[in-house]
Scaffold this motif. Structure first.
Motif, PDB file in Angstrom:
ATOM      1  N   LEU A  63     -17.768  87.424-112.577  1.00 34.13           N
ATOM      2  CA  LEU A  63     -19.103  86.579-111.868  1.00 34.13           C
ATOM      3  C   LEU A  63     -19.900  87.847-111.752  1.00 34.13           C
ATOM      4  CD1 LEU A  63     -17.288  84.586-109.248  1.00 34.13           C
ATOM      5  CD2 LEU A  63     -18.431  83.567-111.103  1.00 34.13           C
ATOM      6  N   LEU A  64     -19.781  89.019-111.325  1.00 33.29           N
ATOM      7  CA  LEU A  64     -20.625  90.202-111.362  1.00 33.29           C
ATOM      8  C   LEU A  64     -21.274  90.150-112.734  1.00 33.29           C
ATOM      9  CD1 LEU A  64     -18.813  92.611-108.881  1.00 33.29           C
ATOM     10  CD2 LEU A  64     -21.131  91.365-108.513  1.00 33.29           C
ATOM     11  N   SER A  65     -20.490  90.299-113.763  1.00 33.90           N
ATOM     12  CA  SER A  65     -20.918  90.477-115.271  1.00 33.90           C
ATOM     13  C   SER A  65     -22.032  89.402-115.677  1.00 33.90           C
ATOM     14  CB  SER A  65     -19.810  90.555-116.096  1.00 33.90           C
ATOM     15  OG  SER A  65     -20.139  90.566-117.462  1.00 33.90           O
ATOM     16  N   LEU A  66     -21.486  88.034-115.125  1.00 33.03           N
ATOM     17  CA  LEU A  66     -22.551  86.997-115.582  1.00 33.03           C
ATOM     18  C   LEU A  66     -23.877  87.324-114.717  1.00 33.03           C
ATOM     19  CD1 LEU A  66     -20.020  83.981-115.600  1.00 33.03           C
ATOM     20  CD2 LEU A  66     -21.273  84.978-117.630  1.00 33.03           C
ATOM     21  N   ALA A  67     -23.763  87.455-113.497  1.00 32.67           N
ATOM     22  CA  ALA A  67     -24.928  87.670-112.713  1.00 32.67           C
ATOM     23  C   ALA A  67     -25.905  88.602-113.439  1.00 32.67           C
ATOM     24  CB  ALA A  67     -24.461  87.976-111.095  1.00 32.67           C
ATOM     25  N   ALA A  68     -25.183  89.771-113.810  1.00 31.69           N
ATOM     26  CA  ALA A  68     -25.928  90.765-114.561  1.00 31.69           C
ATOM     27  C   ALA A  68     -26.717  90.443-115.649  1.00 31.69           C
ATOM     28  CB  ALA A  68     -25.075  92.255-114.791  1.00 31.69           C
ATOM     29  N   LYS A  69     -26.241  89.394-116.261  1.00 28.78           N
ATOM     30  CA  LYS A  69     -26.762  88.750-117.567  1.00 28.78           C
ATOM     31  C   LYS A  69     -27.668  87.731-117.078  1.00 28.78           C
ATOM     32  CE  LYS A  69     -22.744  89.648-120.461  1.00 28.78           C
ATOM     33  NZ  LYS A  69     -21.608  89.365-121.298  1.00 28.78           N
ATOM     34  N   GLY A  70     -27.994  87.651-115.937  1.00 28.18           N
ATOM     35  CA  GLY A  70     -29.088  86.638-115.643  1.00 28.18           C
ATOM     36  C   GLY A  70     -28.635  85.272-115.341  1.00 28.18           C
ATOM     37  N   GLU A  71     -27.393  85.070-115.144  1.00 25.37           N
ATOM     38  CA  GLU A  71     -26.779  83.650-115.055  1.00 25.37           C
ATOM     39  C   GLU A  71     -26.766  83.147-113.697  1.00 25.37           C
ATOM     40  OE1 GLU A  71     -25.762  81.725-117.559  1.00 25.37           O
ATOM     41  OE2 GLU A  71     -26.485  83.051-118.852  1.00 25.37           O
ATOM     42  N   ASN A  72     -27.226  81.876-113.488  1.00 19.95           N
ATOM     43  CA  ASN A  72     -27.114  81.421-112.002  1.00 19.95           C
ATOM     44  C   ASN A  72     -25.740  81.201-111.747  1.00 19.95           C
ATOM     45  OD1 ASN A  72     -28.169  80.377-109.695  1.00 19.95           O
ATOM     46  ND2 ASN A  72     -27.601  78.470-110.609  1.00 19.95           N
ATOM     47  N   ILE A  73     -25.457  81.679-110.497  1.00 19.70           N
ATOM     48  CA  ILE A  73     -24.003  81.607-110.008  1.00 19.70           C
ATOM     49  C   ILE A  73     -24.023  80.356-108.909  1.00 19.70           C
ATOM     50  CG2 ILE A  73     -22.027  82.890-109.336  1.00 19.70           C
ATOM     51  CD1 ILE A  73     -22.833  83.852-111.830  1.00 19.70           C
ATOM     52  N   ASP A  74     -23.289  79.439-109.249  1.00 13.34           N
ATOM     53  CA  ASP A  74     -23.250  78.326-108.254  1.00 13.34           C
ATOM     54  C   ASP A  74     -21.602  77.777-108.150  1.00 13.34           C
ATOM     55  OD1 ASP A  74     -22.526  76.781-110.298  1.00 13.34           O
ATOM     56  OD2 ASP A  74     -24.406  75.614-110.560  1.00 13.34           O
ATOM     57  N   SER A  75     -21.310  76.970-107.114  1.00 18.48           N
ATOM     58  CA  SER A  75     -20.180  76.722-106.742  1.00 18.48           C
ATOM     59  C   SER A  75     -19.370  76.286-107.959  1.00 18.48           C
ATOM     60  CB  SER A  75     -19.824  75.790-105.668  1.00 18.48           C
ATOM     61  OG  SER A  75     -20.794  74.537-105.805  1.00 18.48           O
ATOM     62  N   GLN A  76     -20.125  75.472-108.878  1.00 17.27           N
ATOM     63  CA  GLN A  76     -19.345  74.993-110.035  1.00 17.27           C
ATOM     64  C   GLN A  76     -18.890  75.878-110.981  1.00 17.27           C
ATOM     65  OE1 GLN A  76     -21.909  72.156-112.763  1.00 17.27           O
ATOM     66  NE2 GLN A  76     -20.706  70.808-111.502  1.00 17.27           N
ATOM     67  N   ILE A  77     -19.719  76.915-111.388  1.00 18.02           N
ATOM     68  CA  ILE A  77     -19.232  78.130-112.140  1.00 18.02           C
ATOM     69  C   ILE A  77     -18.427  79.045-111.334  1.00 18.02           C
ATOM     70  CG2 ILE A  77     -20.942  79.820-111.639  1.00 18.02           C
ATOM     71  CD1 ILE A  77     -19.829  79.019-115.109  1.00 18.02           C
ATOM     72  N   VAL A  78     -18.179  79.271-110.107  1.00 21.72           N
ATOM     73  CA  VAL A  78     -17.156  79.875-109.392  1.00 21.72           C
ATOM     74  C   VAL A  78     -15.734  79.161-109.559  1.00 21.72           C
ATOM     75  CG1 VAL A  78     -16.352  80.613-106.963  1.00 21.72           C
ATOM     76  CG2 VAL A  78     -18.561  80.802-107.576  1.00 21.72           C
ATOM     77  N   HIS A  79     -15.459  77.932-109.411  1.00 23.06           N
ATOM     78  CA  HIS A  79     -14.386  77.269-109.550  1.00 23.06           C
ATOM     79  C   HIS A  79     -13.935  77.056-111.067  1.00 23.06           C
ATOM     80  CE1 HIS A  79     -14.085  75.028-105.618  1.00 23.06           C
ATOM     81  NE2 HIS A  79     -15.253  74.592-105.749  1.00 23.06           N
ATOM     82  N   TYR A  80     -14.838  77.267-111.962  1.00 19.09           N
ATOM     83  CA  TYR A  80     -14.649  77.205-113.164  1.00 19.09           C
ATOM     84  C   TYR A  80     -13.919  78.531-113.613  1.00 19.09           C
ATOM     85  CZ  TYR A  80     -14.792  76.672-118.446  1.00 19.09           C
ATOM     86  OH  TYR A  80     -14.846  76.649-119.771  1.00 19.09           O
ATOM     87  N   ILE A  81     -14.676  79.639-113.063  1.00 13.62           N
ATOM     88  CA  ILE A  81     -14.200  81.149-113.624  1.00 13.62           C
ATOM     89  C   ILE A  81     -12.747  81.310-113.087  1.00 13.62           C
ATOM     90  CG2 ILE A  81     -14.452  83.233-113.095  1.00 13.62           C
ATOM     91  CD1 ILE A  81     -16.450  82.345-115.123  1.00 13.62           C
TER      92      ILE A  81
END
Length: 331
Positions: A63-81
């Motif tokens: 999730l930190l890596s995705l955030a560093a690439k500018g991705e929006n981290i919402d609850s949906q992506i957290v569950h998916y990861i």
């Protein structure tokens, strides 16, 4: 036995993005994986059972890596990861840094949110005909409309054509009030909604008047050849084999077709063969035609939708009891 793991963080804004508003994402990670996470200065400390801590470490780092690439981290992506980590697919998470398919009228970027959606979007870009099959909520129609609007804005096509078979689910068109347009509009509403989202109502109305956008029942496609068009057939599981063949042969030069449907939601009479089920077999393996299967893992609506789909998949439908007058009586 308890284990503590420490993650060193370079930029705290990425931690804030991952933890979410009021730490709602952090609470999901702790609840789903049974760990406790604290942050001090530039360190995150994870405590819990060894296996769960390792899973949490992988999830947070991803999730930190995705955030560093500018991705929006919402609850949906957290569950998916978390699900990807638990399924042993951590190595594929980096593929989730996504390109923008389209930007809505309100400036919101539309991106694929799962690996299945990413493959689907890539298939649409690469192939002349793409068939997207999967359950409700996997973004089949929405992403196809986003790709169509992007192609139109970039002048790769001159027209967007959206169509659906008008299959009655318990009510006949003739019994609905209004003229023909009013009668078919309820069947086409999801397509209108997606276009309104992408273009805004004023731009949408302007393109409809000019003939750049057409939303019509499948029956209106007969006898036409569509050049330089992006054509989407939605709810294709409710086409007959004859309708599907008719639709596919509308393809003209410079055009692209996307067909979407859910073969578990067929509303045709029992004696009718679904054109979608048949075409998947007929066109498999043909160059420039892609068949993408989305799964419950790709559902991007409320996460209960995914659980509902999975619950229904586990239960085989009961066979209807034979009516008494047709029942064989043993003598």
């Amino acid at each position: 036995m308890m284990l503590d793991k420490t993650i060193n963080v370079d930029r705290m804004e990425h931690v804030i993005s991952v933890f979410g508003s009021f730490d709602e994402n952090l609470r999901i990670i702790e609840s789903e994986l049974g760990v406790h996470v604290t942050d001090r200065d530039s360190e995150l400390k994870i405590s819990g059972e060894p296996e769960q801590v390792i899973y949490a470490e992988r999830a947070i780092e991803a999730l930190l890596s995705l955030a560093a690439k500018g991705e929006n981290i919402d609850s949906q992506i957290v569950h998916y990861i978390i699900k990807m980590v638990l399924d042993g697919k951590s190595d594929k998470i980096s593929e989730l840094a996504r390109d923008v398919v389209c930007v809505t009228a309100k400036g919101k970027p539309i991106k694929a949110k799962t690996l299945g959606q990413k493959k689907y979007v890539e298939a649409i870009a690469k192939n002349t005909i793409t068939i997207g099959v999967g359950p409700a909520g996997t973004g089949k129609t929405y992403l196809a409309v986003a790709a169509a609007v992007a192609a139109f804005r970039e002048k790769r096509v001159n027209r967007i054509v959206l169509t659906r078979p008008a299959v009655e689910a318990g009510e006949k068109l003739g019994f609905l009030p209004g003229d023909l347009q009013h009668k078919v509009d309820p069947y086409l509403r999801p397509l209108y909604d997606a276009l309104f989202d992408m273009l805004g109502p004023e731009t949408y109305s302007k393109y409809i008047e000019r003939g750049n956008i057409e939303v019509a029942p499948l029956a209106y496609m007969r006898g036409r050849t569509l050049d330089d068009s992006f054509i989407i057939l939605d709810e294709a599981q409710n086409t007959s084999r004859e309708q599907m063949k008719m639709f596919l042969t509308r393809l003209g030069f410079g055009s692209k077709i996307v067909i979407t449907g859910d073969i578990t939601q067929i509303d045709l009479p029992a004696d009718k063969v679904s054109g979608l089920k048949e075409v998947i077999k007929i066109l498999a393996g043909i160059d420039d035609i892609a068949i993408c299967t989305l799964s419950p893992e790709d559902v991007v609506r409320h996460r209960l939708v995914q659980k509902i789909i999975e619950a229904y998949d586990r239960v085989k439908p009961e066979k209807a009891e034979t009516p008494a007058k047709h029942r064989r009586v043993s003598r």
